[in-house]
Motif scaffolding. Sequence first.
Motif, PDB file in Angstrom:
ATOM      1  N   GLN A 192      -6.353 -11.587 -26.713  1.00  0.00           N
ATOM      2  CA  GLN A 192      -5.399 -10.506 -26.955  1.00  0.00           C
ATOM      3  C   GLN A 192      -5.568  -9.932 -28.358  1.00  0.00           C
ATOM      4  OE1 GLN A 192      -1.316 -11.635 -26.478  1.00  0.00           O
ATOM      5  NE2 GLN A 192      -0.573  -9.537 -26.449  1.00  0.00           N
ATOM      6  N   THR A 193      -5.993 -10.771 -29.292  1.00  0.00           N
ATOM      7  CA  THR A 193      -6.236 -10.296 -30.657  1.00  0.00           C
ATOM      8  C   THR A 193      -7.280  -9.186 -30.655  1.00  0.00           C
ATOM      9  OG1 THR A 193      -5.730 -12.464 -31.589  1.00  0.00           O
ATOM     10  CG2 THR A 193      -7.022 -10.971 -32.962  1.00  0.00           C
ATOM     11  N   ILE A 194      -8.367  -9.395 -29.915  1.00  0.00           N
ATOM     12  CA  ILE A 194      -9.420  -8.387 -29.817  1.00  0.00           C
ATOM     13  C   ILE A 194      -8.901  -7.149 -29.102  1.00  0.00           C
ATOM     14  CG2 ILE A 194     -11.709  -7.876 -28.872  1.00  0.00           C
ATOM     15  CD1 ILE A 194     -12.367 -10.844 -29.145  1.00  0.00           C
ATOM     16  N   ASP A 195      -8.188  -7.356 -28.002  1.00  0.00           N
ATOM     17  CA  ASP A 195      -7.685  -6.226 -27.220  1.00  0.00           C
ATOM     18  C   ASP A 195      -6.769  -5.330 -28.037  1.00  0.00           C
ATOM     19  OD1 ASP A 195      -9.070  -7.005 -24.969  1.00  0.00           O
ATOM     20  OD2 ASP A 195      -7.421  -8.223 -24.186  1.00  0.00           O
ATOM     21  N   VAL A 196      -5.890  -5.934 -28.827  1.00  0.00           N
ATOM     22  CA  VAL A 196      -4.951  -5.153 -29.633  1.00  0.00           C
ATOM     23  C   VAL A 196      -5.694  -4.331 -30.672  1.00  0.00           C
ATOM     24  CG1 VAL A 196      -3.096  -5.292 -31.335  1.00  0.00           C
ATOM     25  CG2 VAL A 196      -2.969  -6.660 -29.252  1.00  0.00           C
ATOM     26  N   HIS A 197      -6.664  -4.949 -31.350  1.00  0.00           N
ATOM     27  CA  HIS A 197      -7.422  -4.212 -32.362  1.00  0.00           C
ATOM     28  C   HIS A 197      -8.284  -3.119 -31.731  1.00  0.00           C
ATOM     29  CE1 HIS A 197      -6.208  -7.443 -35.097  1.00  0.00           C
ATOM     30  NE2 HIS A 197      -6.549  -6.630 -36.066  1.00  0.00           N
ATOM     31  N   LEU A 198      -8.835  -3.386 -30.563  1.00  0.00           N
ATOM     32  CA  LEU A 198      -9.590  -2.348 -29.857  1.00  0.00           C
ATOM     33  C   LEU A 198      -8.678  -1.180 -29.478  1.00  0.00           C
ATOM     34  CD1 LEU A 198     -11.883  -4.450 -27.491  1.00  0.00           C
ATOM     35  CD2 LEU A 198     -12.640  -2.966 -29.366  1.00  0.00           C
ATOM     36  N   SER A 199      -7.448  -1.506 -29.065  1.00  0.00           N
ATOM     37  CA  SER A 199      -6.504  -0.453 -28.696  1.00  0.00           C
ATOM     38  C   SER A 199      -6.177   0.440 -29.885  1.00  0.00           C
ATOM     39  CB  SER A 199      -5.223  -1.081 -28.134  1.00  0.00           C
ATOM     40  OG  SER A 199      -4.259  -0.095 -27.847  1.00  0.00           O
ATOM     41  N   TRP A 200      -5.928  -0.190 -31.048  1.00  0.00           N
ATOM     42  CA  TRP A 200      -5.622   0.599 -32.250  1.00  0.00           C
ATOM     43  C   TRP A 200      -6.844   1.399 -32.685  1.00  0.00           C
ATOM     44  CZ3 TRP A 200      -1.165   0.890 -35.443  1.00  0.00           C
ATOM     45  CH2 TRP A 200      -0.057   0.204 -34.925  1.00  0.00           C
ATOM     46  N   LEU A 201      -8.024   0.814 -32.555  1.00  0.00           N
ATOM     47  CA  LEU A 201      -9.249   1.508 -32.954  1.00  0.00           C
ATOM     48  C   LEU A 201      -9.512   2.687 -32.018  1.00  0.00           C
ATOM     49  CD1 LEU A 201     -11.411   1.357 -35.093  1.00  0.00           C
ATOM     50  CD2 LEU A 201     -12.661  -0.275 -33.666  1.00  0.00           C
ATOM     51  N   ARG A 202      -9.311   2.490 -30.723  1.00  0.00           N
ATOM     52  CA  ARG A 202      -9.486   3.589 -29.770  1.00  0.00           C
ATOM     53  C   ARG A 202      -8.563   4.756 -30.100  1.00  0.00           C
ATOM     54  NH1 ARG A 202     -10.213  -0.479 -25.453  1.00  0.00           N
ATOM     55  NH2 ARG A 202     -12.328  -0.220 -24.630  1.00  0.00           N
ATOM     56  N   ARG A 203      -7.326   4.421 -30.440  1.00  0.00           N
ATOM     57  CA  ARG A 203      -6.361   5.474 -30.757  1.00  0.00           C
ATOM     58  C   ARG A 203      -6.858   6.318 -31.931  1.00  0.00           C
ATOM     59  NH1 ARG A 203      -0.387   3.271 -31.264  1.00  0.00           N
ATOM     60  NH2 ARG A 203      -1.131   2.333 -29.325  1.00  0.00           N
ATOM     61  N   LYS A 204      -7.448   5.662 -32.919  1.00  0.00           N
ATOM     62  CA  LYS A 204      -7.935   6.388 -34.090  1.00  0.00           C
ATOM     63  C   LYS A 204      -9.232   7.151 -33.797  1.00  0.00           C
ATOM     64  CE  LYS A 204      -5.529   3.336 -37.268  1.00  0.00           C
ATOM     65  NZ  LYS A 204      -5.577   2.384 -38.405  1.00  0.00           N
ATOM     66  N   LEU A 205      -9.934   6.732 -32.752  1.00  0.00           N
ATOM     67  CA  LEU A 205     -11.143   7.451 -32.341  1.00  0.00           C
ATOM     68  C   LEU A 205     -10.824   8.541 -31.326  1.00  0.00           C
ATOM     69  CD1 LEU A 205     -13.668   4.488 -31.946  1.00  0.00           C
ATOM     70  CD2 LEU A 205     -13.574   6.150 -33.813  1.00  0.00           C
ATOM     71  N   GLY A 206      -9.537   8.673 -30.976  1.00  0.00           N
ATOM     72  CA  GLY A 206      -9.125   9.728 -30.049  1.00  0.00           C
ATOM     73  C   GLY A 206      -9.496   9.464 -28.608  1.00  0.00           C
ATOM     74  N   GLU A 207      -9.471   8.191 -28.212  1.00  0.00           N
ATOM     75  CA  GLU A 207      -9.818   7.860 -26.836  1.00  0.00           C
ATOM     76  C   GLU A 207      -8.859   6.810 -26.305  1.00  0.00           C
ATOM     77  OE1 GLU A 207     -13.186   4.555 -26.891  1.00  0.00           O
ATOM     78  OE2 GLU A 207     -13.829   6.333 -28.020  1.00  0.00           O
ATOM     79  N   THR A 208      -8.989   6.464 -25.037  1.00  0.00           N
ATOM     80  CA  THR A 208      -8.173   5.426 -24.411  1.00  0.00           C
ATOM     81  C   THR A 208      -9.078   4.498 -23.622  1.00  0.00           C
ATOM     82  OG1 THR A 208      -7.802   6.666 -22.358  1.00  0.00           O
ATOM     83  CG2 THR A 208      -6.243   7.047 -24.168  1.00  0.00           C
ATOM     84  N   ALA A 209      -8.531   3.358 -23.202  1.00  0.00           N
ATOM     85  CA  ALA A 209      -9.313   2.421 -22.399  1.00  0.00           C
ATOM     86  C   ALA A 209      -9.667   3.047 -21.051  1.00  0.00           C
ATOM     87  CB  ALA A 209      -8.526   1.129 -22.195  1.00  0.00           C
ATOM     88  N   ALA A 210      -8.762   3.870 -20.528  1.00  0.00           N
ATOM     89  CA  ALA A 210      -9.010   4.515 -19.241  1.00  0.00           C
ATOM     90  C   ALA A 210     -10.061   5.611 -19.354  1.00  0.00           C
ATOM     91  CB  ALA A 210      -7.711   5.090 -18.682  1.00  0.00           C
ATOM     92  N   ARG A 211     -10.105   6.260 -20.524  1.00  0.00           N
ATOM     93  CA  ARG A 211     -11.074   7.338 -20.745  1.00  0.00           C
ATOM     94  C   ARG A 211     -11.812   7.091 -22.062  1.00  0.00           C
ATOM     95  NH1 ARG A 211      -8.559  13.156 -19.514  1.00  0.00           N
ATOM     96  NH2 ARG A 211     -10.810  13.600 -19.538  1.00  0.00           N
ATOM     97  N   PRO A 212     -12.704   6.098 -22.057  1.00  0.00           N
ATOM     98  CA  PRO A 212     -13.423   5.755 -23.297  1.00  0.00           C
ATOM     99  C   PRO A 212     -14.501   6.770 -23.632  1.00  0.00           C
ATOM    100  CG  PRO A 212     -14.237   4.434 -21.490  1.00  0.00           C
ATOM    101  CD  PRO A 212     -13.084   5.236 -20.942  1.00  0.00           C
ATOM    102  N   ARG A 213     -14.772   6.931 -24.926  1.00  0.00           N
ATOM    103  CA  ARG A 213     -15.876   7.767 -25.374  1.00  0.00           C
ATOM    104  C   ARG A 213     -16.906   6.914 -26.124  1.00  0.00           C
ATOM    105  NH1 ARG A 213     -15.172  11.456 -29.061  1.00  0.00           N
ATOM    106  NH2 ARG A 213     -16.728  12.898 -28.219  1.00  0.00           N
ATOM    107  N   TYR A 214     -16.443   6.141 -27.096  1.00  0.00           N
ATOM    108  CA  TYR A 214     -17.338   5.302 -27.890  1.00  0.00           C
ATOM    109  C   TYR A 214     -17.228   3.821 -27.517  1.00  0.00           C
ATOM    110  CZ  TYR A 214     -18.452   9.144 -31.090  1.00  0.00           C
ATOM    111  OH  TYR A 214     -18.915  10.318 -31.630  1.00  0.00           O
TER     112      TYR A 214
END
Length: 235
Positions: A192-214
Amino acid sequence: MASVLVVEDDQFVRSALIRQLTDASHTVRSVGTALEALREVAHHRFDVVILDLGLPDLDGSEALKMLRGITDVPVIIATARDDEAEIVRLLNAGADDYLTKPFSVDHLSARITAVLRRARAAGGEAPPSAVLRVGGLTVDPLRRQAELDGTRLDLTRREFDLLAFLAGRPGVVVPRRELLAEVWQQSYGDDQTIDVHLSWLRRKLGETAARPRYLHTLRGVGVKLEPPVDAEPPR
């Protein structure tokens, strides 16, 4: 000296810590509950958090897990509990140090200094000098700066470390165990530690887990970072 958040529900202990840490030239803010602590770290930048475990709304161990989901600020546990197994569990869960009450302010100040010294040394390790580029993403490990399409990204230390580690291996699926070992310096831990940080990082990259870009997560395997696939031009 340091910007300190004291999370302590006992008003007497709390007041004493504020007074003594202020006398030691630290800047101090304080709260009495876990939820208040989460709001504080979300809106203010601290050098260290002093966290009591016996909080009225949430046990400090759960508070630590939630804090680690949103920040990599060093956390010193300060509590009357002295069970060794509990101490080891909390250190493995992300605490940076542990103090058993009662303790002197000189002892606490020494622990704060030691924790900050370790954090700064980790942040100052000589990284690769080459600037990493993945699509419109630029990561400069030496300056610890990242940009997306020319716009500077405001990343926490752990978010930057995670992004830089993945950017150095574009297109490569990195196992979660390797991320824990290399980015968090933990041999094991909660995914969950990784998932939470990935979620925050995705938000700053302007993407979501459902619609990933990077950032792409392969369930049960790991995570990879690769340039986005350009949409086909209209015909």
